[in-house]
Write a protein that holds these residues in place. Structure first.
Motif, mmCIF file in Angstrom:
data_model
loop_
_atom_site.group_PDB
_atom_site.id
_atom_site.type_symbol
_atom_site.label_atom_id
_atom_site.label_comp_id
_atom_site.label_asym_id
_atom_site.label_seq_id
_atom_site.Cartn_x
_atom_site.Cartn_y
_atom_site.Cartn_z
ATOM 1 N N UNK A 65 -58.406 9.616 -10.337
ATOM 2 C CA UNK A 65 -58.679 9.697 -11.765
ATOM 3 C C UNK A 65 -57.914 8.640 -12.553
ATOM 4 N N UNK A 66 -57.930 7.416 -12.050
ATOM 5 C CA UNK A 66 -57.386 6.293 -12.813
ATOM 6 C C UNK A 66 -58.090 5.026 -12.366
ATOM 7 N N UNK A 67 -57.952 3.999 -13.154
ATOM 8 C CA UNK A 67 -58.612 2.729 -12.862
ATOM 9 C C UNK A 67 -59.320 2.200 -14.087
ATOM 10 N N UNK A 68 -59.396 0.883 -14.190
ATOM 11 C CA UNK A 68 -60.054 0.229 -15.321
ATOM 12 C C UNK A 68 -61.264 -0.543 -14.821
ATOM 13 N N UNK A 69 -62.414 -0.303 -15.449
ATOM 14 C CA UNK A 69 -63.652 -0.925 -14.987
ATOM 15 C C UNK A 69 -64.349 -1.703 -16.107
ATOM 16 N N UNK A 70 -63.654 -1.924 -17.212
ATOM 17 C CA UNK A 70 -64.270 -2.608 -18.355
ATOM 18 C C UNK A 70 -64.732 -4.017 -17.989
ATOM 19 N N UNK A 71 -63.970 -4.710 -17.146
ATOM 20 C CA UNK A 71 -64.306 -6.088 -16.791
ATOM 21 C C UNK A 71 -64.656 -6.243 -15.311
ATOM 22 N N UNK A 72 -64.957 -5.142 -14.663
ATOM 23 C CA UNK A 72 -65.241 -5.174 -13.227
ATOM 24 C C UNK A 72 -66.700 -5.541 -12.989
ATOM 25 N N UNK A 73 -66.940 -6.813 -12.711
ATOM 26 C CA UNK A 73 -68.305 -7.296 -12.535
ATOM 27 C C UNK A 73 -68.848 -7.062 -11.126
ATOM 28 N N UNK A 74 -68.004 -6.530 -10.227
ATOM 29 C CA UNK A 74 -68.454 -6.304 -8.852
ATOM 30 C C UNK A 74 -69.246 -5.005 -8.700
ATOM 31 N N UNK A 75 -69.162 -4.117 -9.685
ATOM 32 C CA UNK A 75 -69.873 -2.841 -9.616
ATOM 33 C C UNK A 75 -71.373 -3.088 -9.534
ATOM 34 N N UNK A 76 -72.019 -2.453 -8.563
ATOM 35 C CA UNK A 76 -73.472 -2.552 -8.428
ATOM 36 C C UNK A 76 -74.122 -1.465 -9.273
ATOM 37 N N UNK A 77 -74.768 -1.867 -10.354
ATOM 38 C CA UNK A 77 -75.398 -0.895 -11.243
ATOM 39 C C UNK A 77 -76.539 -0.140 -10.560
ATOM 40 N N UNK A 78 -77.410 -0.807 -9.774
ATOM 41 C CA UNK A 78 -78.453 -0.048 -9.070
ATOM 42 C C UNK A 78 -77.879 1.029 -8.151
ATOM 43 N N UNK A 79 -76.817 0.687 -7.389
ATOM 44 C CA UNK A 79 -76.182 1.683 -6.516
ATOM 45 C C UNK A 79 -75.619 2.831 -7.335
#
Length: 320
Positions: A65-79
């Motif tokens: 329950x921690x982590x910052x994803x505001x600038x994480x461009x590696x996240x696969x939106x379709x997945x």
């Protein structure tokens, strides 16, 4: 107590489940079936066509329950969207009906308080179903349009309004009623206690689901929206160039002339360009004269537009 371990691609998948049995449901939502043996997370994800980075992002965020994803461009939106859609199906089609059956079996159907508890549960289930159906009908198609490069003009992620608070209030009332309602016989008491435990477990699951949406999914959508806006700017510039006839000269630019344009767009003066390209100032002036003749462009703004449209410079590096 939360498991503060951060899992990586070369960890064994079985170790994730051994440490956190509540990840079993997440495996199903990612489309990963049991029977993966001693394979690593990366091998298991690859076998099931799941983006490993996104899988680990969700797992580690859920566990810690921690982590910052505001600038994480590696996240696969379709997945991520497939995972959320499958999670909705699991909760709506299995968990909500399952707990209701448990309640029915635990309560005396002729008791007025038992009827009240079931009514509260139905209201809670309706609220959750309404919220998830809204996402399926409105939010997910919008995200799919962003993925396909055809965003809707009348919607954005900030319009996405969650309704978890109303559902949470109903659930608190439901749990209070169940705790205070103690059947006279031991069998019903044991059944109701087990049902209450399942309700608490699902409350945790629903909270984690909402956090994944808020902290991983929504930032990823905002990045897609930003890319879509940049594409709109590029298209608008292209339209301007087309209408002005820019770039339609039959005489092509030389590589050196393109270098001069890039330097001009970057704000260099003639002397700086000469030093940068190791040529004389007179040669720079000659190149500029030829560029103006070929393109019929005489202003820095016009050259900037030409450079962007023809991919000489990246629009993100240009102050428009």
């Amino acid at each position: 107590m939360k498991n503060q371990k951060t899992y990586e691609a070369d960890d064994k998948m079985i170790s994730l489940i051994r440490d956190n049995y509540d990840l079993l449901q997440q495996l199903g939502s990612f489309g990963i079936s049991l029977g993966f043996g001693d394979k690593t997370v990366e091998q298991t994800c690859k076998d099931n066509d799941v983006d490993t980075y996104t899988f680990l992002a969700v797992v580690n965020f859920t566990v810690n329950e921690n982590g910052s994803f505001e600038t994480d461009e590696k996240i696969s939106v379709p997945t991520l969207m497939r995972y959320l859609e499958a999670s909705h199906a699991y909760f709506l089609d299995f968990q909500l009906p399952y707990i209701r059956r448990e309640l029915q079996e635990s309560l005396n159907e002729h008791d007025s308080l038992a009827k009240l508890i079931l009514r509260f549960y139905d209201e809670y289930a309706h609220e959750i179903r309404r919220h998830m159906k809204y996402e399926q009908k409105t939010l997910f198609p919008y995200v799919q349009s962003l993925i396909e490069g055809r965003p809707a003009n009348d919607y954005d992620v900030d319009t996405f309004s969650k309704h978890h608070s109303a559902a949470d209030k109903k659930l608190r009332e439901l749990k209070l009623l169940i705790i205070k309602y103690l059947p006279q016989d031991g069998l019903h008491n044991n059944q109701l206690t087990a049902t209450l435990h399942d309700i608490y477990e699902n409350e945790v699951w629903l909270r984690q689901h909402a956090m994944v949406e808020d902290h991983i999914f929504v930032p990823a959508i905002r990045r897609l929206e930003q890319l879509a806006r940049q594409s709109d700017v590029t298209r608008n510039i292209s339209d301007m160039v087309f209408k002005a006839g820019v770039g339609q000269s039959s005489e092509a630019l030389s590589d050196r002339e393109k270098d001069v344009i890039i330097a001009l767009v970057q704000g260099m003066q003639n002397k700086e360009i000469a030093d940068h390209l190791c040529i004389s100032v007179n040669t720079v002036i000659t190149h500029r004269r030829n560029i103006a003749r070929k393109l019929q462009i005489h202003s820095p703004a016009g050259l900037t537009i030409y450079a962007i449209v023809n991919n000489l410079v990246d629009i993100s590096t240009v102050k428009l």
